[in-house]
Design an enzyme around this catalytic site. Structure first.
Site, PDB file in Angstrom:
ATOM      1  N   ASP A  79      43.781  30.649  54.729  1.00  0.00           N
ATOM      2  CA  ASP A  79      45.195  30.904  55.007  1.00  0.00           C
ATOM      3  C   ASP A  79      45.845  29.626  55.520  1.00  0.00           C
ATOM      4  OD1 ASP A  79      47.652  31.876  55.876  1.00  0.00           O
ATOM      5  OD2 ASP A  79      46.819  32.693  57.734  1.00  0.00           O
ATOM      6  N   ASP A  85      50.010  33.270  58.045  1.00  0.00           N
ATOM      7  CA  ASP A  85      50.461  34.674  58.049  1.00  0.00           C
ATOM      8  C   ASP A  85      49.278  35.641  58.031  1.00  0.00           C
ATOM      9  OD1 ASP A  85      49.524  34.389  55.482  1.00  0.00           O
ATOM     10  OD2 ASP A  85      51.329  35.132  54.490  1.00  0.00           O
ATOM     11  N   ASP A 117      45.919  31.986  50.764  1.00  0.00           N
ATOM     12  CA  ASP A 117      46.994  31.670  49.821  1.00  0.00           C
ATOM     13  C   ASP A 117      46.598  30.525  48.887  1.00  0.00           C
ATOM     14  OD1 ASP A 117      47.335  29.382  51.552  1.00  0.00           O
ATOM     15  OD2 ASP A 117      48.445  30.708  52.895  1.00  0.00           O
ATOM     16  N   ASP A 144      39.558  42.345  33.580  1.00  0.00           N
ATOM     17  CA  ASP A 144      39.208  43.492  34.415  1.00  0.00           C
ATOM     18  C   ASP A 144      38.895  44.725  33.561  1.00  0.00           C
ATOM     19  OD1 ASP A 144      39.188  44.305  37.277  1.00  0.00           O
ATOM     20  OD2 ASP A 144      40.707  45.745  36.621  1.00  0.00           O
ATOM     21  N   GLU A 172      34.798  41.974  32.184  1.00  0.00           N
ATOM     22  CA  GLU A 172      34.080  42.753  33.200  1.00  0.00           C
ATOM     23  C   GLU A 172      33.630  44.027  32.501  1.00  0.00           C
ATOM     24  OE1 GLU A 172      34.546  44.933  37.525  1.00  0.00           O
ATOM     25  OE2 GLU A 172      36.061  45.120  35.989  1.00  0.00           O
TER      26      GLU A 172
HETATM   27  O1  ISL Z   1      33.395  48.574  42.690  1.00  0.00           O
HETATM   28  C1  ISL Z   1      33.423  49.615  42.117  1.00  0.00           C
HETATM   29  C2  ISL Z   1      33.133  50.867  42.760  1.00  0.00           C
HETATM   30  O2  ISL Z   1      32.616  50.633  44.012  1.00  0.00           O
HETATM   31  C3  ISL Z   1      33.714  49.713  40.751  1.00  0.00           C
HETATM   32  O3  ISL Z   1      34.029  51.011  40.459  1.00  0.00           O
HETATM   33  C4  ISL Z   1      34.872  48.812  40.363  1.00  0.00           C
HETATM   34  O4  ISL Z   1      36.029  49.521  40.609  1.00  0.00           O
HETATM   35  C5  ISL Z   1      34.718  48.460  38.928  1.00  0.00           C
HETATM   36  O5  ISL Z   1      33.696  47.502  38.870  1.00  0.00           O
HETATM   37  C6  ISL Z   1      35.976  47.894  38.352  1.00  0.00           C
HETATM   38  O6  ISL Z   1      36.412  46.829  39.126  1.00  0.00           O
HETATM   39  C7  ISL Z   1      37.594  46.146  38.792  1.00  0.00           C
HETATM   40  O7  ISL Z   1      38.687  47.015  38.590  1.00  0.00           O
HETATM   41  C8  ISL Z   1      39.179  47.749  39.718  1.00  0.00           C
HETATM   42  C9  ISL Z   1      39.334  46.881  40.962  1.00  0.00           C
HETATM   43  O8  ISL Z   1      39.508  47.701  42.082  1.00  0.00           O
HETATM   44  C10 ISL Z   1      38.137  45.994  41.187  1.00  0.00           C
HETATM   45  O9  ISL Z   1      38.342  45.172  42.301  1.00  0.00           O
HETATM   46  C11 ISL Z   1      37.945  45.199  39.919  1.00  0.00           C
HETATM   47  O10 ISL Z   1      36.931  44.238  40.031  1.00  0.00           O
HETATM   48  C12 ISL Z   1      40.501  48.292  39.295  1.00  0.00           C
HETATM   49  O11 ISL Z   1      41.307  47.249  38.807  1.00  0.00           O
END
Ligand code: ISL
Length: 552
Positions: A21, A25, A29, A199, A253
């Site tokens: 940070d 705040d 960042d 994601d 992911e």
């Molecule tokens: O960490 C999980 C459960 O404990 C997983 O279900 C996780 O949500 C999953 O790996 C998907 O993760 C990604 O999408 C999510 C977000 O919350 C996570 O931080 C992200 O890495 C939704 O966007």
């Protein structure tokens, strides 16, 4: 094996909120990241991946995007971002950003329009269904607890959200949505970013029948929702329309994906994505919030599956991220053998076949946090899943015990830079979350000063890896899959063969190494003398070493 820069380089993930940070705040960042670039360069990092930096109401810490072309105000401005990118490039590093396009925030203008009326031209940007009476369209559940459907009182229709109700899922069946996403990707690529982490990418294609799932399938929804039939088609389209036009890395992911699907996504002949994150290793023994026991032989099998793939696939190797507990607490020993076991894990990540991905704080062996009550957590998943946990028959205290092993928040405590207030995370006395009280002793400043620290061990291993094509591209072979404590594997290249020997236990033992006399010690996590005449090695708890042999 085709050579690629993203196979040879080391990725480091930053969760910006918790990194540094710079303006006091209490929230990390972009300028905070800029201030630490020399540190990352010194460590040997090549590619920095930042978790979402887009404008967001932060229901899920940025994984709920309100505007893909604006910067989260807590993180800074677009000028700060441009600065970050050019500073990273000046230092000959690369920047990968997070692409969150399975869903948006419910505050995104597309959703506001979509929700405004059934005839709105954005209605089909999301997935709306008539639920009939008072029941949702099907029994799918959200990862953050409760139904995956939320009723809109205005139209009486339900919208789908795999995650929180503030994260409505986009309708990828709609070509306009896909083109919008491609346009957003181009916007950032034209700025010069070097790739995307994508994601929950398997979820973009959904089973269009929207059938009820059986009880057993609802237990692990990621396996029933993932891999909709059009996933590969969408990824190929994204590749041909966008990715193929730039020299970038794309990392999906791949939560809950089958091995077959993974093999297709990363098959270089298929033109989909460069890499995926598989979760079998990092989540070994996990069942929702429950961390069950697991053993080393099972862990070794998982590495074998991903590391011995053919020449057309390239894996990632990681033991940490922002959704999982700290690796030294899960895979190592975070008390008596913290330093030694963290070094062993460093060796594991940096000598497997695949692109290593480190997570902030791993390089100094940061540990899990000791949560004392449920209200100390920040993660929305904790309270979201509480009703389900209680329904399963456990008490709140038991749930807390489980979370102390499994929560995502362990990795979100702020980075421990030094032994000053909040571990030196902020220039002020504010912290959006918590810092682990062990920052007194576990911090970057200490590790930088001590040449025998975890940090320096990571640095030396990264250096070693970069200097050796054989350690990067060499063939992988697990030499003793059934041993209960020792993970010994070979990386055989053109000039050198490496033996990596990891004692993943507190046990002391004598271990036979075939043809030990051919090898020399390259690096180890303690001072050791090897008796090359005996073909036997004495292994102390958490010993880790690399032996090297020049072929021909
Ligand atoms: O960490 C999980 C459960 O404990 C997983 O279900 C996780 O949500 C999953 O790996 C998907 O993760 C990604 O999408 C999510 C977000 O919350 C996570 O931080 C992200 O890495 C939704 O966007």
């Amino acid at each position: 094996m085709i050579r690629s820069w993203w196979k040879e380089q080391v990725i480091y993930q930053i969760y910006p909120r918790s990194f540094y940070d710079s303006d006091g705040d209490g929230i990390g960042d972009i300028n905070g990241i800029i201030l630490k670039l020399d540190y990352l360069k010194f460590l040997g990092v090549d590619i920095i991946w930042i978790s979402p930096h887009f404008d967001s109401p932060n229901d899920d810490n940025g994984y709920d995007v309100r505007d893909y072309k604006k910067i989260m105000k807590e993180f800074g401005t677009m000028d700060d971002f441009d600065n970050l990118l050019s500073e990273i490039h000046n230092k000959k590093m690369k920047l990968v950003i997070d692409l969150v396009v399975n869903h948006t925030s419910d505050e995104h203008s597309w959703f506001i329009e979509s929700k405004s009326s059934q005839n709105n031209k954005f209605r089909d940007y999301y997935i709306w269904r008539d639920g009939g009476q008072e029941t949702p369209p099907n029994n799918w559940t959200s990862f953050f607890g409760g139904s995956a459907w939320e009723k809109d009182p205005k139209s009486n229709d339900y919208y789908l959200h795999y995650f929180s109700k503030k994260q409505p899922d986009l309708n990828w069946e709609n070509e306009k949505v896909r083109n919008e996403v491609y346009e957003i990707m181009k916007f950032w690529l034209e700025k010069g970013v070097d790739g995307f982490r994508m994601d929950v990418i398997p979820f973009i294609s959904k089973d269009q029948s929207f059938k009820n799932l059986s009880k057993s399938k609802l237990v692990k929804p990621e396996f029933s929702y993932a891999n909709g039939s059009r996933l590969h088609e969408f990824l190929k389209e994204m590749n041909s329309k966008v990715l193929s036009k730039y020299d970038v890395v794309s990392i999906g992911e791949a939560f809950g994906i089958s091995k077959e699907s993974m093999m297709k996504i990363t098959d270089e002949r298929e033109c989909e994505l460069s890499l995926v994150f598989l979760f079998d290793i990092i989540r070994i023994g996990r069942d929702n919030w429950i961390q069950n026991d697991w053993n080393i032989t099972d862990l070794k099998k998982l590495f074998d599956v991903q590391s011995s793939t053919d020449n057309f696939h390239w894996p990632t190797v990681f033991l940490n991220n922002h959704d999982n507990p700290r690796s030294v607490s899960k895979f190592g020993n975070d008390s008596m053998y913290r330093v030694k076991s963290a070094k062993l894990l460093a060796m594991l990540v940096l000598t497997q076949r695949g692109t290593p991905v480190l997570y902030q704080g791993e390089e100094i062996g940061m540990t899990n946090y000791n949560f004392k009550s449920l209200d100390q957590f920040d993660d929305l998943e904790v309270l979201g899943n509480l009703p389900k946990a209680l329904k399963s028959g456990i008490t709140k205290n038991k749930y807390l015990d489980y979370l102390n092993l499994s929560s995502r928040d362990h990795s979100r405590t702020t980075i421990q830079w030094n032994n000053r207030s909040h571990g030196g995370f902020t220039i002020n006395d504010k912290n959006w979350f918590v810092s682990n009280s062990n920052y007194d002793s576990i911090n970057v400043e200490n590790d930088m000063k001590n040449s025998d620290s975890i940090f320096h061990f990571y640095k030396n291993l990264i250096d070693l890896r970069k200097k050796s094509d054989d350690l990067i591209y060499g063939k992988y072979c697990d030499l003793d899959p059934n041993h209960k404590n020792v993970f010994i594997y070979q990386r055989q290249g053109k000039i050198y063969s490496y033996l990596i020997i990891l004692n993943m236990s507190e046990n002391l033992m004598t271990y036979d190494v075939h043809n030990l006399t051919d090898y020399s010690l390259e690096i180890s996590n303690r001072n050791m003398d090897i008796n090359y005449y005996s073909n036997q090695i004495e292994l102390l708890p958490w010993d880790a070493l690399i032996l090297k042999n020049k072929l021909c």
